[in-house]
Design an enzyme around this catalytic site. Structure first.
Site, PDB file in Angstrom:
ATOM      1  N   LYS A   1       0.658  -1.109   0.071  1.00  0.00           N
ATOM      2  CA  LYS A   1       0.099  -0.007  -0.030  1.00  0.00           C
ATOM      3  C   LYS A   1       1.188   1.451  -0.705  1.00  0.00           C
ATOM      4  O   LYS A   1       1.634   1.903   0.888  1.00  0.00           O
ATOM      5  CB  LYS A   1      -1.146  -0.403   1.330  1.00  0.00           C
TER       6      LYS A   1
ATOM      7  N   GLU B   1       8.370   0.708  11.549  1.00  0.00           N
ATOM      8  CA  GLU B   1      10.184   2.350  11.261  1.00  0.00           C
ATOM      9  C   GLU B   1       9.076   3.437  11.142  1.00  0.00           C
ATOM     10  O   GLU B   1       8.341   3.452  11.131  1.00  0.00           O
ATOM     11  CB  GLU B   1      10.848   1.418  10.559  1.00  0.00           C
TER      12      GLU B   1
ATOM     13  N   CYS C   1      13.247  10.111   8.269  1.00  0.00           N
ATOM     14  CA  CYS C   1      13.020  10.103   9.840  1.00  0.00           C
ATOM     15  C   CYS C   1      14.510   9.920  11.079  1.00  0.00           C
ATOM     16  O   CYS C   1      14.380  10.031  11.517  1.00  0.00           O
ATOM     17  CB  CYS C   1      12.567   8.217   9.641  1.00  0.00           C
TER      18      CYS C   1
ATOM     19  N   GLU D   1       8.593  15.811  16.419  1.00  0.00           N
ATOM     20  CA  GLU D   1       8.962  15.481  14.533  1.00  0.00           C
ATOM     21  C   GLU D   1       8.644  16.494  14.262  1.00  0.00           C
ATOM     22  O   GLU D   1       7.075  16.483  13.751  1.00  0.00           O
ATOM     23  CB  GLU D   1       8.971  13.970  14.147  1.00  0.00           C
TER      24      GLU D   1
HETATM   25  P1  NAI Z   1       1.120   8.319   7.822  1.00  0.00           P
HETATM   26  O1  NAI Z   1       1.630   7.493   8.782  1.00  0.00           O
HETATM   27  O2  NAI Z   1      -0.330   8.639   8.451  1.00  0.00           O
HETATM   28  O3  NAI Z   1       1.724   7.609   6.793  1.00  0.00           O
HETATM   29  C1  NAI Z   1       2.217   6.897   6.186  1.00  0.00           C
HETATM   30  C2  NAI Z   1       1.549   5.853   5.508  1.00  0.00           C
HETATM   31  O4  NAI Z   1       0.232   4.996   6.521  1.00  0.00           O
HETATM   32  C3  NAI Z   1       0.384   5.926   4.368  1.00  0.00           C
HETATM   33  O5  NAI Z   1       0.816   5.030   3.486  1.00  0.00           O
HETATM   34  C4  NAI Z   1      -0.939   6.038   4.190  1.00  0.00           C
HETATM   35  O6  NAI Z   1      -1.575   6.144   3.484  1.00  0.00           O
HETATM   36  C5  NAI Z   1      -0.608   5.380   5.833  1.00  0.00           C
HETATM   37  N1  NAI Z   1      -2.142   4.697   6.810  1.00  0.00           N
HETATM   38  C6  NAI Z   1      -2.355   6.222   7.191  1.00  0.00           C
HETATM   39  N2  NAI Z   1      -2.909   6.450   8.208  1.00  0.00           N
HETATM   40  C7  NAI Z   1      -3.602   5.044   8.583  1.00  0.00           C
HETATM   41  C8  NAI Z   1      -4.170   3.877   9.039  1.00  0.00           C
HETATM   42  N3  NAI Z   1      -4.973   4.364  10.159  1.00  0.00           N
HETATM   43  N4  NAI Z   1      -4.124   2.522   8.670  1.00  0.00           N
HETATM   44  C9  NAI Z   1      -2.968   2.043   8.070  1.00  0.00           C
HETATM   45  N5  NAI Z   1      -2.467   3.081   7.790  1.00  0.00           N
HETATM   46  C10 NAI Z   1      -2.187   4.101   7.589  1.00  0.00           C
HETATM   47  O7  NAI Z   1       2.403   9.707   7.548  1.00  0.00           O
HETATM   48  P2  NAI Z   1       2.098  11.041   7.340  1.00  0.00           P
HETATM   49  O8  NAI Z   1       0.267  11.610   7.663  1.00  0.00           O
HETATM   50  O9  NAI Z   1       2.149  11.070   5.876  1.00  0.00           O
HETATM   51  O10 NAI Z   1       2.878  12.478   7.523  1.00  0.00           O
HETATM   52  C11 NAI Z   1       2.691  12.275   9.157  1.00  0.00           C
HETATM   53  C12 NAI Z   1       3.761  13.182   9.819  1.00  0.00           C
HETATM   54  O11 NAI Z   1       4.242  11.465  10.123  1.00  0.00           O
HETATM   55  C13 NAI Z   1       5.005  13.633   8.931  1.00  0.00           C
HETATM   56  O12 NAI Z   1       5.062  14.759   9.446  1.00  0.00           O
HETATM   57  C14 NAI Z   1       6.409  12.697  10.175  1.00  0.00           C
HETATM   58  O13 NAI Z   1       6.375  13.418  11.609  1.00  0.00           O
HETATM   59  C15 NAI Z   1       5.927  10.994  10.243  1.00  0.00           C
HETATM   60  N6  NAI Z   1       6.011  10.335   8.901  1.00  0.00           N
HETATM   61  C16 NAI Z   1       7.355   9.572   8.967  1.00  0.00           C
HETATM   62  C17 NAI Z   1       8.299   8.926   8.162  1.00  0.00           C
HETATM   63  C18 NAI Z   1       9.311   8.501   8.567  1.00  0.00           C
HETATM   64  O14 NAI Z   1       9.895   7.511   6.986  1.00  0.00           O
HETATM   65  N7  NAI Z   1       9.321   7.806   9.607  1.00  0.00           N
HETATM   66  C19 NAI Z   1       7.529   8.961   6.725  1.00  0.00           C
HETATM   67  C20 NAI Z   1       5.904   9.509   6.545  1.00  0.00           C
HETATM   68  C21 NAI Z   1       5.499  10.549   7.646  1.00  0.00           C
END
Ligand code: NAI
Ligand code: MG
Length: 501
Positions: A198, A273, A307, A404
Site C-alpha cells: 500500500k 519504523e 526519519c 518531529e
Molecule cells: P502516515 O503515518 O499517516 O502515513 C504513512 C503511511 O501510512 C501511508 O501509506 C498512509 O496511507 C498510511 N496510513 C495512514 N493512516 C493509516 C491507518 N489508519 N492505517 C493504516 N495505514 C495508514 O504519515 P503522514 O500523515 O503522511 O505524515 C505525518 C507525519 O508522519 C510526518 O510529518 C512525519 O512526522 C511522520 N512520517 C514519518 C515517516 C518515516 O519515515 N518514519 C514517513 C512519513 C511520515
C-alpha cells in the site's frame, strides 16, 4: 540563508518521453493477482507535483473490498507450488531479474519519483539505485536462510526450519516511496512470502510503474499485489485483516500505534519504523567544519523529510557560536529549487499538508521564545517550498525540540559536559538515530554506547547501508529491517524433534 535557484533551460533535465507517456496513460488500476483492476468502488484520487501544486496523476482509490481481493490472490499465490515450491536458486534469479529491470528503467522511475515527491532528480536517481541494490542484496539470501541443529538428548534429533510468515501487508510512506517498498518487498520475497503493498496516497505513481515492471520480470501472479488508496481505508483494511499474517510499516508514530492495536485481531507479526528526533552532539574538540557541512545534510536532505533527520543539535557552549556560524555558512551553499534543476540540492516539501505542518512550527518556535538564526519562512514561489531553518536559544523542552517536524528545521541547544548531554539527548520519546562529533576516541564510543538509538554515527551522519540493521528504540519503532534482520522478520521458526530409534 540558502540561495534560491532560478530555473534555466540548460540546467533543467528534460522529462523522459517514457515518463510523459506513463503520466498520459496513468493507469488508475490496482495490481491484484497479476491483473490490473479498477477499484471495486470505482473511486479514484489525484496526486500532485509538489514543485507547482499541479495535478500529476490519478490513481485507483482501493479500500476494504479491494484489500479482500488482494488477500485472496496473495494467499492463493502463497500456497501455489509455483511460488511455495520454487527452488532457492530460482528465487535468487527472480530477485535479480527485478533488480535488473529496475536498473534498466532507472531514469524513468527516478523521474516519476522526483515529480511526485519533490526530491531533487539526482537524489531520486540515488534512491532508485538503492532499490536495485536492495533487490540485488536480497537475491543473495534465498540460498542462505539457515536453520540450526541443537544438542538435544540421545535418541532425539532436533533442528529448526525457517519458513515464510505468509501474506504480508506492507504500508509505506511518501519520502522514499520505492526505496522503502524495496526494503520490505526484497526480504519478503527472498523468504517466500507474498505481499500486498500500500503506497502512500501522496506518491502512488512509482509503485504502479514498478508493478508493471514486476510482471515483465516474471513475478508470478499474486506474489506482489499493489493497492493504492488512503491510509484510513486501504491501509486500515490491511492492518486488521484476518487473512494477513504480518504488517511491515514505515510512517508516523501515531499511525504505528494504530497498526499495533489493529494487529491484535489475529496477532499479526508487526514491524514498525516510525518517527525520530535525533540528537546530533558536537563536542568542543570536534572538526567543526566537517560537523557543520555534514549536519546541514543531516537536517536538509530530502527537505528534512527523513526519519533520521538531525533535528536536535547539542553543541558544547564553548563552540556554540562558532558552530552556529559555520552551520549557517554551509547552509548558504544549499540551493533550494526545481527538483529537475541540476543545481538544486533541496526541493519542495511533499504536500500542502506537510507545508502547513512545517510552517506552523516556525510560529510555534518563535512563540516559545526560540530565535530564528536562519530561514524561518516559506519560499515565495509556487509549490510547497520552505527555507532551511535553524532555531537557536532553544531548550530541550520546547515543542520544536520534542516533536518531529519532518521539514528542513533544526534546533541548537548548548551543553556543558558529557553526562549532561547524554541525559538531554536521551530525554525524548524517540530513539531512531543519533550522532556524536569528537576527536576523543574513548568519548566517541562511550557516548555511542550511552545513547538510546537504533543507529549511532560517529563523526558522520546519514550513512545507512543495507548490510546493517535499521530501526528504533522506544517510540521510534518495533523490530529491525535490513541485513539478516529482515530475514528474521520475514520468517517463522519451526523446531522439529525426530525420534531416532
Ligand atoms: P502516515 O503515518 O499517516 O502515513 C504513512 C503511511 O501510512 C501511508 O501509506 C498512509 O496511507 C498510511 N496510513 C495512514 N493512516 C493509516 C491507518 N489508519 N492505517 C493504516 N495505514 C495508514 O504519515 P503522514 O500523515 O503522511 O505524515 C505525518 C507525519 O508522519 C510526518 O510529518 C512525519 O512526522 C511522520 N512520517 C514519518 C515517516 C518515516 O519515515 N518514519 C514517513 C512519513 C511520515
Ligand atoms: Mg497521516
Amino acid at each position: 540563508m540558502a540561495s534560491t535557484a532560478s530555473v534555466t533551460p540548460d540546467t533543467l533535465a528534460a522529462i523522459d518521453p517514457r515518463v510523459a507517456a506513463f503520466l498520459k496513460r496513468c493507469p488508475t488500476r490496482l495490481l491484484i493477482g497479476g491483473e490490473w483492476l479498477a477499484a471495486r468502488s470505482g473511486d479514484t484520487f489525484e496526486s500532485f507535483d509538489p514543485s507547482t501544486g499541479a495535478v500529476l496523476g490519478t490513481s485507483a482509490a482501493g479500500d476494504r473490498a479491494d484489500v479482500d481481493l488482494a488477500v485472496i490472490a496473495a494467499r492463493r499465490a502463497f500456497e501455489d507450488p509455483v511460488w511455495s515450491g520454487m527452488s532457492p536458486h530460482d528465487r535468487t534469479r527472480l530477485l535479480l531479474r527485478i533488480a535488473n529491470i529496475v536498473e534498466a528503467n532507472l531514469e524513468e522511475l527516478a523521474q516519476i519519483e522526483s515529480l511526485n515527491n519533490g526530491a531533487p532528480l539526482s537524489f531520486a536517481r540515488a534512491m532508485i539505485t538503492s532499490v536495485v541494490d536492495t533487490f540485488t542484496y536480497y537475491a543473495g539470501w534465498p540460498t542462505k536462510i539457515y536453520g540450526e541443529t541443537n544438542p538435544s538428548v540421545p535418541g532425539i534429533l532436533n533442528y529448526t526450519l525457517r519458513e515464510p510468515v505468509g501474506v504480508c501487508g506492507q504500508i509505506v510512506p511518501w519520502n522514499g516511496p520505492l526505496s522503502s517498498a524495496a526494503w520490505k518487498i526484497g526480504p519478503a520475497l527472498a523468504c517466500g512470502n507474498t505481499v500486498i503493498l500500500k503506497p502512500a496516497e501522496q506518491t502512488p505513481l512509482s509503485a504502479i510503474r514498478f508493478g508493471e515492471l514486476l510482471i515483465e520480470a516474471g513475478v508470478p501472479p499474486g506474489v506482489v499485489n499493489i493497492v493504492t488508496g488512503m491510509g484510513e481505508t486501504a491501509g486500515a483494511a490491511i492492518t486488521d485483516h484476518p487473512g494477513i499474517d504480518k504488517v511491515g510499516f514505515t510512517g508516523s508514530t501515531e499511525v504505528g500505534k494504530k497498526i499495533l492495536a489493529a494487529s491484535t485481531s489475529n496477532l499479526k507479526r508487526v514491524t514498525l519504523e516510525l518517527g525520530g528526533k535525533s540528537p546530533n552532539i558536537i563536542f568542543a574538540d570536534a572538526d567543526l567544519d566537517a560537523a557543520a557541512a555534514t549536519s546541514v545534510q543531516g537536517f536538509c536532505f530530502l527537505s528534512g523529510q527523513i526519519c533520521v533527520a538531525a533535528s536536535r543539535m547539542f553543541v558544547h557552549e564553548s563552540v556554540h557560536d562558532a558552530f552556529a556560524a559555520k552551520l549557517a555558512d554551509s547552509l548558504a551553499h544549499f540551493t533550494v529549487g526545481d527538483p529537475f534543476d541540476a543545481t538544486t540540492t533541496m526541493g519542495p516539501l511533499v504536500s500542502r499538508e506537510q507545508f502547513d505542518r512545517v510552517t506552523s512550527y516556525f510560529a510555534i518556535g518563535r512563540a516559545d521564545g526560540a530565535r530564528v538564526a536562519a530561514g524561518g519562512a516559506a519560499v515565495d514561489r509556487p509549490g510547497y517550498y520552505v527555507q532551511p531553518t535553524i532555531f537557536a536559544g532553544v531548550s530541550n523542552d520546547m515543542r520544536i525540540a520534542r516533536e518531529e517536524i519532518f521539514g528542513p528545521v533544526t534546533v541548537l541547544i548548548p551543553f556543558t559536559d558529557e553526562d549532561e548531554v547524554i541525559a538531554l539527548a536521551n530525554q525524548t520519546e524517540f530513539g531512531l538515530a543519533a550522532a556524536v562529533w569528537t576527536r576523543d576516541l574513548g568519548r566517541a564510543h562511550r557516548v555511542a554506547r550511552a545513547l538510546k538509538a537504533g543507529t549511532v554515527w560517529i563523526n558522520t551522519y546519514l550513512h545507512v547501508d543495507l548490510i546493517s540493521p535499521f530501526g528504533g528504540y522506544k517510540q521510534s519503532g518495533i523490530g529491525r529491517e535490513l541485513g539478516r534482520h529482515s530475514i528474521d522478520a520475514y520468517t517463522e521458526i519451526k523446531s522439529v524433534y525426530a525420534k531416532l530409534d
